[in-house]
Design a protein around this motif. Sequence first.
Motif, PDB file in Angstrom:
ATOM      1  N   UNK A  36       0.844  -1.201   0.000  1.00  0.00           N
ATOM      2  CA  UNK A  36       0.000   0.000   0.000  1.00  0.00           C
ATOM      3  C   UNK A  36       0.877   1.247   0.000  1.00  0.00           C
ATOM      4  N   UNK A 232      -2.266  -3.512  -8.499  1.00  0.00           N
ATOM      5  CA  UNK A 232      -3.368  -2.668  -8.024  1.00  0.00           C
ATOM      6  C   UNK A 232      -3.381  -1.323  -8.748  1.00  0.00           C
ATOM      7  N   UNK A 321      -9.050  -4.709  -3.100  1.00  0.00           N
ATOM      8  CA  UNK A 321      -9.395  -3.486  -2.379  1.00  0.00           C
ATOM      9  C   UNK A 321      -8.523  -2.359  -2.956  1.00  0.00           C
ATOM     10  N   UNK A 323      -6.371   0.674  -3.020  1.00  0.00           N
ATOM     11  CA  UNK A 323      -5.686   1.494  -2.021  1.00  0.00           C
ATOM     12  C   UNK A 323      -6.011   2.978  -2.169  1.00  0.00           C
TER      13      UNK A 323
END
Lengths: 367, 124
Positions: A36, A232, A321, A323
């Motif tokens: 993250x 991501x 998910x 970030x």
Amino acid sequence: MTSSRPTPLHAEHQRLGASFTDFAGWSMPVRYTSDIAEHTAVRTAAGLFDLSHMGELELTGPQVAQALDHSLVGQPSKIGIGRARYTMLCATDGGILDDLVVYRLAEEHFLIVANASNAAVVREALIERITGFEAELRDTTADWTLIAVQGPASVPIVATLTDLPLADLKYYAISTGKLAESNILLARTGYTGEDGFEIYCRPDDAAGIWTALLAAGAPHGLLPAGLACRDTLRLEAGMPLYGNELSAATTPFEAGLGRVVAFGKEGDFVGRDALARRRDEGARQVLVGLTSTGRRSPRSGYAVHDPESGQQVGAVTSGAPSPTLGHPIAMAYVGVGYDEPGTQLQVDIRGTRDAVEVVALPFYRRA
Amino acid sequence: MSVPDNLQYTAEHEWIALDGDIATVGITAFAGEALGDVVYVELPAVGDAVRTGDACGEIESTKSVSDLFAPLDGEIVEINDAVVADPGLVNTDPYAAGWLLRLRVTGESALLDAAAYETLIGGE
């Protein structure tokens, strides 16, 4: 340890405490500290990536441009010198064999960058397809180390190490030059949704360039960044990943990338008939974005359902998910009629159906 | 990678601290590293009866999701609300603030000691 191939930067990654993963036969840094933190650094400052696993193929010769027009769905003959295009290699049935970036380095010199997992397939297909043209292909994967600097601080960081006029290097352009005193190709391309550069250098120069970029980037908040955050980042940017969104079973039209097919070009090209049929018939499944207000994320392979009928209407290709956004995001193929933004659907998340909403891609666009 | 000597372990990368018949359970630093940044933890309810090997929760990171398995037979007596609110504790403090649940042990189970677990994860 596995027998996977280390990149020329392996010792640098070890020094930085990276965790490694095997990716298409390469030992690649998956993260250094926190996915993250690395993701956020790319969105707000900059990230430094080792992308040496990507396959590089160089094609030269008097008929190289026609040979590539025949081999790929795009029109490389129309690419200006020093420019790049995103394109695809398709099978005769229109299925996607790989998505590629094609750089034109000179009138008769192209550099094609293929996904690591498909590099051999691309090489073999191109060797076959250019037969009969005055063109030659060399697999130069081992001759190049690819380092990317991505994020809003990329320009000031790279500018400290090169005399190249970065303001003149447009998005999807490439230039030769020097960086940290080494000869490089500097491209303004990337796979994160941010401004940034991809630096092609010789393996012997890679560690020097890497450490110079780390040092130049530190005051700007640059972090070394691994493959976990690359995934991501590209997902937030709505960029397809081969093996997830793209495969030999999909054509560019399902993926919403029909624009990459240049039907107007002269001469035949591999896949033309099948792709024209798919264009005229329309895709049966469409790639969409999904978001959820819940906490559990749809993941690749999960079934997408119509809440009214309960019927399965699609499947998730990537999900995580986000970030940046703080909620789950996913890409999925759904049947035509379920693809309008605002459509309410459900995803079966390990036995529980969670509500999701169809949204336009990308999820994230830089300011 | 730290494998504290005073804890017991499972092959599913959980640690167990036994105090009488109360077992405190978390996941190891090795597991946290493999998962990446944990963003969501789903835990069983207090009062749930679990049997060894039951999937009784989920640990989700940006990259993947994995089941949490009950390491012993027993009844859930407490869950760590702090880790539900701040799942990153699983990564930053796996053996203390990042604990997941406590259960009252009702049966025996074969657990690994630190040396056996270290061997399992490839040693250091």
